[in-house]
Design a protein around this motif. Structure first.
Motif, PDB file in Angstrom:
ATOM      1  N   GLU A 115       0.823  -1.205   0.000  1.00  0.00           N
ATOM      2  CA  GLU A 115       0.000   0.000   0.000  1.00  0.00           C
ATOM      3  C   GLU A 115       0.861   1.260   0.000  1.00  0.00           C
ATOM      4  OE1 GLU A 115      -0.616  -2.599   2.036  1.00  0.00           O
ATOM      5  OE2 GLU A 115      -2.350  -3.319   0.886  1.00  0.00           O
ATOM      6  N   THR A 116       1.962   1.234   0.732  1.00  0.00           N
ATOM      7  CA  THR A 116       2.852   2.395   0.793  1.00  0.00           C
ATOM      8  C   THR A 116       4.044   2.248  -0.160  1.00  0.00           C
ATOM      9  OG1 THR A 116       4.116   1.400   2.605  1.00  0.00           O
ATOM     10  CG2 THR A 116       2.248   2.808   3.200  1.00  0.00           C
ATOM     11  N   LYS A 117       4.073   1.139  -0.897  1.00  0.00           N
ATOM     12  CA  LYS A 117       5.168   0.820  -1.824  1.00  0.00           C
ATOM     13  C   LYS A 117       6.497   0.584  -1.106  1.00  0.00           C
ATOM     14  CE  LYS A 117       3.269   3.190  -5.886  1.00  0.00           C
ATOM     15  NZ  LYS A 117       3.557   4.163  -6.969  1.00  0.00           N
ATOM     16  N   GLU A 118       6.447   0.246   0.166  1.00  0.00           N
ATOM     17  CA  GLU A 118       7.672  -0.061   0.924  1.00  0.00           C
ATOM     18  C   GLU A 118       7.983  -1.553   0.752  1.00  0.00           C
ATOM     19  OE1 GLU A 118       7.621   3.101   4.573  1.00  0.00           O
ATOM     20  OE2 GLU A 118       5.990   1.631   4.502  1.00  0.00           O
ATOM     21  N   ILE A 119       8.495  -1.876  -0.425  1.00  0.00           N
ATOM     22  CA  ILE A 119       8.680  -3.276  -0.801  1.00  0.00           C
ATOM     23  C   ILE A 119      10.066  -3.547  -1.381  1.00  0.00           C
ATOM     24  CG2 ILE A 119       6.212  -3.548  -1.288  1.00  0.00           C
ATOM     25  CD1 ILE A 119       6.865  -3.368  -4.276  1.00  0.00           C
ATOM     26  N   SER A 120      10.935  -2.557  -1.353  1.00  0.00           N
ATOM     27  CA  SER A 120      12.181  -2.665  -2.109  1.00  0.00           C
ATOM     28  C   SER A 120      13.356  -3.157  -1.283  1.00  0.00           C
ATOM     29  CB  SER A 120      12.537  -1.295  -2.706  1.00  0.00           C
ATOM     30  OG  SER A 120      13.732  -1.372  -3.450  1.00  0.00           O
ATOM     31  N   SER A 121      14.201  -3.949  -1.936  1.00  0.00           N
ATOM     32  CA  SER A 121      15.513  -4.276  -1.394  1.00  0.00           C
ATOM     33  C   SER A 121      16.544  -3.549  -2.247  1.00  0.00           C
ATOM     34  CB  SER A 121      15.753  -5.786  -1.390  1.00  0.00           C
ATOM     35  OG  SER A 121      15.900  -6.274  -2.714  1.00  0.00           O
ATOM     36  N   LEU A 122      17.804  -3.858  -2.037  1.00  0.00           N
ATOM     37  CA  LEU A 122      18.884  -3.140  -2.700  1.00  0.00           C
ATOM     38  C   LEU A 122      19.448  -3.881  -3.901  1.00  0.00           C
ATOM     39  CD1 LEU A 122      21.045  -1.691   0.213  1.00  0.00           C
ATOM     40  CD2 LEU A 122      20.010  -0.386  -1.664  1.00  0.00           C
ATOM     41  N   SER A 123      19.916  -3.104  -4.849  1.00  0.00           N
ATOM     42  CA  SER A 123      20.780  -3.607  -5.908  1.00  0.00           C
ATOM     43  C   SER A 123      21.834  -2.539  -6.150  1.00  0.00           C
ATOM     44  CB  SER A 123      19.995  -3.900  -7.192  1.00  0.00           C
ATOM     45  OG  SER A 123      19.436  -2.710  -7.704  1.00  0.00           O
ATOM     46  N   VAL A 124      22.777  -2.839  -6.983  1.00  0.00           N
ATOM     47  CA  VAL A 124      23.786  -1.839  -7.339  1.00  0.00           C
ATOM     48  C   VAL A 124      23.792  -1.659  -8.848  1.00  0.00           C
ATOM     49  CG1 VAL A 124      25.264  -2.267  -5.340  1.00  0.00           C
ATOM     50  CG2 VAL A 124      25.608  -3.582  -7.434  1.00  0.00           C
ATOM     51  N   GLU A 125      24.277  -0.515  -9.283  1.00  0.00           N
ATOM     52  CA  GLU A 125      24.380  -0.218 -10.705  1.00  0.00           C
ATOM     53  C   GLU A 125      25.602   0.669 -10.932  1.00  0.00           C
ATOM     54  OE1 GLU A 125      20.517   1.485 -11.167  1.00  0.00           O
ATOM     55  OE2 GLU A 125      21.258   3.540 -10.939  1.00  0.00           O
ATOM     56  N   VAL A 147      33.629  -8.442 -10.258  1.00  0.00           N
ATOM     57  CA  VAL A 147      34.213  -7.128 -10.035  1.00  0.00           C
ATOM     58  C   VAL A 147      35.516  -7.279  -9.258  1.00  0.00           C
ATOM     59  CG1 VAL A 147      31.971  -5.965 -10.046  1.00  0.00           C
ATOM     60  CG2 VAL A 147      32.899  -6.820  -7.885  1.00  0.00           C
ATOM     61  N   VAL A 148      36.286  -6.213  -9.225  1.00  0.00           N
ATOM     62  CA  VAL A 148      37.552  -6.231  -8.493  1.00  0.00           C
ATOM     63  C   VAL A 148      37.467  -5.237  -7.335  1.00  0.00           C
ATOM     64  CG1 VAL A 148      40.049  -5.941  -8.622  1.00  0.00           C
ATOM     65  CG2 VAL A 148      38.797  -6.823 -10.602  1.00  0.00           C
ATOM     66  N   VAL A 202      32.065 -11.896  -6.897  1.00  0.00           N
ATOM     67  CA  VAL A 202      30.751 -11.857  -7.532  1.00  0.00           C
ATOM     68  C   VAL A 202      29.907 -10.760  -6.893  1.00  0.00           C
ATOM     69  CG1 VAL A 202      28.649 -13.148  -8.048  1.00  0.00           C
ATOM     70  CG2 VAL A 202      30.857 -14.325  -8.019  1.00  0.00           C
ATOM     71  N   LEU A 203      29.245  -9.990  -7.738  1.00  0.00           N
ATOM     72  CA  LEU A 203      28.369  -8.914  -7.300  1.00  0.00           C
ATOM     73  C   LEU A 203      27.011  -9.076  -7.974  1.00  0.00           C
ATOM     74  CD1 LEU A 203      28.179  -6.019  -5.878  1.00  0.00           C
ATOM     75  CD2 LEU A 203      28.730  -5.104  -8.149  1.00  0.00           C
ATOM     76  N   CYS A 204      25.931  -8.886  -7.209  1.00  0.00           N
ATOM     77  CA  CYS A 204      24.579  -8.951  -7.773  1.00  0.00           C
ATOM     78  C   CYS A 204      24.148  -7.549  -8.175  1.00  0.00           C
ATOM     79  CB  CYS A 204      23.601  -9.521  -6.749  1.00  0.00           C
ATOM     80  SG  CYS A 204      23.851 -11.265  -6.402  1.00  0.00           S
ATOM     81  N   GLY A 205      24.085  -7.298  -9.493  1.00  0.00           N
ATOM     82  CA  GLY A 205      23.730  -5.982 -10.005  1.00  0.00           C
ATOM     83  C   GLY A 205      22.309  -5.926 -10.522  1.00  0.00           C
TER      84      GLY A 205
END
Length: 289
Positions: free
Chosen positions: A127-137, A171-172, A186-189
């Protein structure tokens, strides 16, 4: 969990490669808790971030992961969110080794990923759109304080299965003093909805439903969602436990989906009160920082 079958070999990513159509520009203002960098220092950091991004590789087959194995048959993993917490990391990888703090040049953290695990655990608020986790870019000029640790090669398939909606990158990282690591990690992007459906779900709506549709999620990667409250609190506490540098880096180099609002700004405005909220008893260990 569906089996993952990828087919493209390891390839270098050009600097222009991006996970988001949103242009990336490093914020000009420094973190509030630090003294402004000199222009020469900023130029040096920019050069290092470009060099780091030029070494980024995409892992598109399980055999690509095997190319990163060390002599003792282990692979390095980069943590940038919940895996900033050694306790959380060990809950997923009980036999991990050499948990340590590192830096990653040329990337930023963004809350732009709809996470089904939060729905499963009852802590998402659609309802409040508070559903996100993190990623990187990728983001030229940005620098993240992260963690790095090693896991057994036998854990790679399970790792891939858990993180299926991400783009896997080699990544290094470097030490806090700026010395590059010998081995890649290993990185999850950030991935894309189209790639996830066509490649990971093989264009099968039933597979997509298994992962996301049953939670009424029809779009994974979004710029209009907010952090899951307990997850954000957990990540902030985990960063704080790593020390001031990691803590301030997380607050000032982690963004909402608008890529303008930092977490420091968010917690002092519409996100105020999040750090005072306690997780349910059953989740206190997992989301306790």
């Amino acid at each position: 969990m569906i089996a993952l079958s990828l087919s493209v070999s390891l390839t270098s990513l050009p600097f222009s490669f991006a996970f988001s159509s949103t242009p990336c520009k490093s914020r000009a203002s420094p973190p509030r808790s630090t003294v402004s960098l000199s222009s020469s220092r900023r130029r040096q950091d920019r050069r290092r971030s470009i060099e780091a991004m030029s070494q980024v590789m995409e892992l598109e087959d399980e055999s690509d992961f095997e190319k990163l194995l060390s002599s003792d048959n282990r692979i390095s993993i980069t943590g940038f969110g919940s895996l900033l917490s050694e306790r959380s990391a060990r809950s997923t990888f009980p036999d991990l080794e050499n948990f340590r703090i590192a830096k990653l040049q040329g990337f930023r953290r963004v809350f732009a990923h709809s996470a089904p695990i939060f729905f499963e655990r009852g802590i998402a608020n659609p309802e409040t759109k508070e559903i996100s986790s993190l990623s990187v870019e990728p983001c030229e000029g940005e620098s993240l304080v992260v963690t790095v640790f090693e896991i057994k090669s036998s854990e790679i398939p399970a790792f891939i299965g858990r993180e299926l909606e991400f783009r896997f990158l080699a990544v290094v990282p470097e030490t806090l003093e700026g010395k590059p690591y010998t081995n890649s990690a290993v990185l999850c992007g950030r991935y894309s909805d189209e790639e996830f459906f066509q490649i990971r779900c093989k264009g099968n709506k039933g597979i997509y439903f298994q992962h996301y549709g049953r939670f009424k999620i029809d779009k994974i990667w979004r710029d209009d969602i907010l952090p899951c409250r307990l997850y954000l609190r957990h990540c902030v506490l985990a960063a704080k436990n790593l020390g001031d540098e990691a803590y301030n880096n997380f607050l000032d180099h982690t963004f909402l989906g608008d890529r303008k609002t930092t977490i420091r700004e968010y917690l002092s405005s519409t996100g105020s009160g999040i750090m005072e909220e306690e997780p349910p008893e059953a989740l206190k260990s997992r989301y306790g920082g």
